[in-house]
Design a protein around this motif. Structure first.
Motif, short mmCIF file in Angstrom:
data_model
loop_
_atom_site.label_atom_id
_atom_site.label_comp_id
_atom_site.label_asym_id
_atom_site.label_seq_id
_atom_site.Cartn_x
_atom_site.Cartn_y
_atom_site.Cartn_z
N VAL A 51 0.83 -1.34 -0.16
CA VAL A 51 -0.04 0.01 0.10
C VAL A 51 0.90 1.18 -0.19
O VAL A 51 1.46 1.48 0.95
N CYS A 53 -0.10 4.58 -0.53
CA CYS A 53 -0.90 5.61 0.22
C CYS A 53 -1.74 5.18 1.27
O CYS A 53 -3.11 4.69 1.10
N LYS A 54 -1.19 4.90 2.38
CA LYS A 54 -1.76 4.17 3.34
C LYS A 54 -3.33 4.97 4.18
O LYS A 54 -4.25 4.59 4.36
N VAL A 58 -6.91 3.54 3.99
CA VAL A 58 -7.77 3.46 5.16
C VAL A 58 -9.14 4.53 4.91
O VAL A 58 -10.12 3.84 5.28
#
Length: 118
Positions: A51, A53-54, A58
């Motif tokens: 991932v 762009c965490k 989220v």
């Protein structure tokens, strides 16, 4: 491929039970959408090597869970009310504002701050 199978199954269940066959069709549609979404997300994460762009991931997962909760509640009573329509529109508008706000924050606050640190 998946879409044509779902359409055929919807037709089958509707012809089998004209009064309640749509319930199975709705289950197939939501199930197919969830499978397709998770497969696409999984493939993108796998190809990207994790991932990237965490925060965005989220955000999207939380929005997906909220949307599924509203869809479940809508399907539970068997009708769509004006309140539920407002929930869907509100979720959509809220998501658009959140994405736009996070993009603007990244462009005008986070990126310049990161450039100054280098």
């Amino acid at each position: 491929m998946l879409g044509s199978v779902v359409i055929l199954l919807e037709y089958y269940w509707h012809r089998r039970d004209l009064h309640r066959g749509y319930l199975m069709a709705l289950g197939e549609l939501t199930g197919a959408a969830m499978v397709a979404s998770t497969l696409i997300v999984g493939a993108v994460v796998h190809i990207a090597g994790g991932v990237v762009c965490k925060g965005a991931m989220v955000r999207d997962v939380v929005m997906f869970i909220l949307t599924m909760a509203v869809v479940y509640k809508t399907f539970e009573d068997g009708s769509i009310t004006v309140v539920e329509i407002r929930w869907f529109v509100g979720l959509y508008v809220g998501y658009v504002v959140l994405v736009l706000g996070s993009d603007l924050y990244h462009k005008y606050v986070y990126a310049p701050r990161k450039r100054r640190m280098l």
